[in-house]
Design a protein around this motif. Sequence first.
Motif, PDB file in Angstrom:
ATOM      1  N   PRO A   7       0.818  -1.338  -0.007  1.00 49.45           N
ATOM      2  CA  PRO A   7      -0.024   0.001   0.197  1.00 49.45           C
ATOM      3  C   PRO A   7       0.767   1.151   0.153  1.00 49.45           C
ATOM      4  O   PRO A   7       0.304   2.063   0.269  1.00 49.45           O
ATOM      5  CB  PRO A   7      -0.788   0.147   1.277  1.00 49.45           C
ATOM      6  CG  PRO A   7       0.233  -0.935   2.205  1.00 49.45           C
ATOM      7  CD  PRO A   7       0.890  -1.873   1.327  1.00 49.45           C
ATOM      8  N   TYR A  83     -15.510   4.556  -7.934  1.00 43.49           N
ATOM      9  CA  TYR A  83     -14.030   4.855  -8.375  1.00 43.49           C
ATOM     10  C   TYR A  83     -14.237   5.992  -9.490  1.00 43.49           C
ATOM     11  O   TYR A  83     -12.998   6.344  -9.680  1.00 43.49           O
ATOM     12  CB  TYR A  83     -13.642   3.482  -9.083  1.00 43.49           C
ATOM     13  CG  TYR A  83     -13.370   2.378  -7.942  1.00 43.49           C
ATOM     14  CD1 TYR A  83     -12.028   2.640  -7.420  1.00 43.49           C
ATOM     15  CD2 TYR A  83     -14.293   1.607  -7.566  1.00 43.49           C
ATOM     16  CE1 TYR A  83     -11.825   1.598  -6.355  1.00 43.49           C
ATOM     17  CE2 TYR A  83     -13.855   0.600  -6.637  1.00 43.49           C
ATOM     18  CZ  TYR A  83     -12.787   0.661  -5.906  1.00 43.49           C
ATOM     19  OH  TYR A  83     -12.399  -0.315  -4.901  1.00 43.49           O
ATOM     20  N   GLU A 336      -8.208   2.441 -13.693  1.00 47.53           N
ATOM     21  CA  GLU A 336      -8.990   2.226 -12.515  1.00 47.53           C
ATOM     22  C   GLU A 336     -10.417   2.451 -12.881  1.00 47.53           C
ATOM     23  O   GLU A 336     -11.406   1.593 -12.374  1.00 47.53           O
ATOM     24  CB  GLU A 336      -8.990   3.390 -11.263  1.00 47.53           C
ATOM     25  CG  GLU A 336      -9.493   3.179 -10.308  1.00 47.53           C
ATOM     26  CD  GLU A 336      -9.164   4.187  -8.926  1.00 47.53           C
ATOM     27  OE1 GLU A 336      -9.292   3.815  -7.907  1.00 47.53           O
ATOM     28  OE2 GLU A 336      -8.708   5.199  -9.394  1.00 47.53           O
ATOM     29  N   GLU A 347      -7.580  -2.880 -12.020  1.00 52.77           N
ATOM     30  CA  GLU A 347      -7.086  -1.830 -10.969  1.00 52.77           C
ATOM     31  C   GLU A 347      -7.758  -1.829  -9.929  1.00 52.77           C
ATOM     32  O   GLU A 347      -7.172  -1.648  -8.814  1.00 52.77           O
ATOM     33  CB  GLU A 347      -6.753  -0.644 -11.741  1.00 52.77           C
ATOM     34  CG  GLU A 347      -5.990   0.330 -10.865  1.00 52.77           C
ATOM     35  CD  GLU A 347      -5.376   1.692 -11.464  1.00 52.77           C
ATOM     36  OE1 GLU A 347      -5.280   2.522 -10.990  1.00 52.77           O
ATOM     37  OE2 GLU A 347      -5.204   1.420 -12.949  1.00 52.77           O
ATOM     38  N   GLN A 348      -9.118  -1.738  -9.824  1.00 50.30           N
ATOM     39  CA  GLN A 348      -9.838  -1.740  -8.821  1.00 50.30           C
ATOM     40  C   GLN A 348      -9.656  -2.927  -7.925  1.00 50.30           C
ATOM     41  O   GLN A 348      -9.570  -2.799  -6.632  1.00 50.30           O
ATOM     42  CB  GLN A 348     -11.411  -1.882  -9.317  1.00 50.30           C
ATOM     43  CG  GLN A 348     -11.675  -0.505  -9.753  1.00 50.30           C
ATOM     44  CD  GLN A 348     -13.227  -0.392 -10.463  1.00 50.30           C
ATOM     45  OE1 GLN A 348     -13.961  -1.138  -9.894  1.00 50.30           O
ATOM     46  NE2 GLN A 348     -13.465   0.326 -11.267  1.00 50.30           N
ATOM     47  N   LYS A 351      -6.381  -2.683  -6.097  1.00 47.22           N
ATOM     48  CA  LYS A 351      -6.331  -1.727  -5.007  1.00 47.22           C
ATOM     49  C   LYS A 351      -7.145  -2.311  -3.811  1.00 47.22           C
ATOM     50  O   LYS A 351      -6.693  -1.740  -2.561  1.00 47.22           O
ATOM     51  CB  LYS A 351      -6.742  -0.591  -5.588  1.00 47.22           C
ATOM     52  CG  LYS A 351      -5.963   0.221  -6.606  1.00 47.22           C
ATOM     53  CD  LYS A 351      -6.622   1.677  -6.898  1.00 47.22           C
ATOM     54  CE  LYS A 351      -6.364   2.646  -5.648  1.00 47.22           C
ATOM     55  NZ  LYS A 351      -6.683   4.074  -6.134  1.00 47.22           N
ATOM     56  N   ASN A 356      -0.050  -2.173  -4.944  1.00 45.55           N
ATOM     57  CA  ASN A 356       0.707  -1.035  -5.573  1.00 45.55           C
ATOM     58  C   ASN A 356       0.206  -0.982  -6.828  1.00 45.55           C
ATOM     59  O   ASN A 356       0.727  -1.599  -7.596  1.00 45.55           O
ATOM     60  CB  ASN A 356       2.043  -1.184  -5.451  1.00 45.55           C
ATOM     61  CG  ASN A 356       2.813   0.221  -5.732  1.00 45.55           C
ATOM     62  OD1 ASN A 356       1.955   1.427  -6.290  1.00 45.55           O
ATOM     63  ND2 ASN A 356       4.066   0.488  -5.640  1.00 45.55           N
ATOM     64  N   THR A 357      -0.672  -0.002  -7.343  1.00 40.00           N
ATOM     65  CA  THR A 357      -0.963   0.363  -8.712  1.00 40.00           C
ATOM     66  C   THR A 357      -0.380   1.244  -9.412  1.00 40.00           C
ATOM     67  O   THR A 357      -0.766   2.093 -10.402  1.00 40.00           O
ATOM     68  CB  THR A 357      -2.380   0.263  -8.841  1.00 40.00           C
ATOM     69  OG1 THR A 357      -3.064   1.468  -8.094  1.00 40.00           O
ATOM     70  CG2 THR A 357      -3.112  -1.072  -8.304  1.00 40.00           C
ATOM     71  N   GLN A 358       0.811   1.935  -8.589  1.00 35.17           N
ATOM     72  CA  GLN A 358       1.502   3.099  -9.352  1.00 35.17           C
ATOM     73  C   GLN A 358       2.790   2.685  -9.588  1.00 35.17           C
ATOM     74  O   GLN A 358       3.647   3.560  -9.516  1.00 35.17           O
ATOM     75  CB  GLN A 358       1.508   4.032  -7.948  1.00 35.17           C
ATOM     76  CG  GLN A 358       0.010   4.815  -7.739  1.00 35.17           C
ATOM     77  CD  GLN A 358       0.131   5.746  -6.774  1.00 35.17           C
ATOM     78  OE1 GLN A 358       0.943   6.549  -6.761  1.00 35.17           O
ATOM     79  NE2 GLN A 358      -0.802   5.855  -5.757  1.00 35.17           N
TER      80      GLN A 358
END
Length: 505
Positions: A7, A83, A336, A347-348, A351, A356-358
């Motif tokens: 996270p 979202y 997302e 992505e949802q 998350k 970690n989606t970055q």
Amino acid sequence: MRALLSPEPPSISYLTPTRTTKPRSIFHWKIQTSLRFSARNGDCSIRPRSMCLNVKSALDSATIDQLGLPESDIRNPSVSPSYRSWKLPKPNQTVLDAQARVCTGPTQTKPLGEEQALKVLDTILRSAKGELKDQEEVSKAQLGAFFAGMTIRANAFPEATQWSDGERRAMNKFWPLLVRVLPPDVLFIADPEGSIMGIGGSVGPHYVGNGPTEMRLVGALREVLAGGHLGYEEVQGVLRDVLPLKLEDKKSAGVSESLLSAFLIGQRMNRETDRELKAYCLAFDDELGSQPVADVRSLTHYGEPYDGNTRYFRSTLFVAAVRSCYSESCLLHGVEWMPPKGGITEEQMLKFMGANTQLSPLQAKKLLEDDEVGFAYLSQREAQPSLHSIIGLREHIKKRPPLATSEKVQQLVRAQGREAIIAGFFHEGYEEPLLMLMRRRGVHSGLVVKGEEGALSMTTKSRSVNASKGLPVNYCSGFRSLSATSALELDGLHNIFSYSAWVSL
């Protein structure tokens, strides 16, 4: 996989076997283990030791006020529309419903009846005059898309999907009023050559836009509004000129939203050529520099529809994770939230699990090379920010632009070994263009799947006797290269065919 379940963006640190994440917003979740994907040493299993997930997904208004949380920050992970970014202005629903009918293909368009056309044009007039109090204002992007649809139908569509008599009567009534309040760029889109509306027809033929960027866009748009097509370099030049779209106080920097939305939906209505689709697909490959090359034996790229699923289970994330356990490196990419469907996306799900989606493409490369992972997800937000900048615009266009096809065939990280691309589709006619884009990418094999909702998830249900005509769900088609020579090393698209064996499954 453990590297994804972090996270703390944008690092790629690992979760410990037992970890409790800090509460995020109103969601208090306690993860007592990480998912362990350990197959590189022969143990091909997914072993969740124990997992306790507590989600408080509903709060009363008093609690919200007490915590000082804006409603826009409250997300129910089981409801995809939560979202959607609260920063995105909402489109006018009356005009959006009309766009769904008139901004589509030559055979799919459904002309408006007179009553609906009168309602739509009255809504546009009141919005332009600042008198629309009970609805969202009609955005510039909506004006561009709606009038582009009407213009292309008048100029290039077959008689059955051209303007209805009711639409003509409604336009004859409202256009003398609209021409007084609509901006010049919209008047140009509605009547580019002065041959459709009559009144106010002098604006379109002389319109050139504001500044060099708009001038190039206007020149290309004239051809599109006439039902024509553009070359590869012309499309790429326009896209690179106008993107990323920067929005400040609902105004775009550098280019009119009306012109851009008209361009995007106009190309889709005219049915993009292979050259146009290739331009959309490859335009931003080098936006962040050369794509990193992972030192892996094989790499599979998964291309799901970016706007997600709303009715059926979306299994690709889990399939890719399992395949990575068998030393088959897998890369997913997406967003997302994306219109028009605004469904559940990978992505949802990631998350929600605390992933970690970055990640940057370089970080994804390292995960793919890691013997304990072999799996990564890249968000369009990080990998192609120019394309991500028009998500809000795409909601106001309503129908899917050419990017909805091309974004599924991305190669955000390359591999030293063999590469494959798998993409989902639903509407018949796009299976061959998708395979064409895969061949242009130079991968060793490609596969298109007509899964549930156009995704890659297949069904075990028998086809209904009342099912519509066309390709059935579970239809697959693909190719596998017989030569070790990469298609990228070949000269021209036609040569690729001679080096490929085609397989219809």
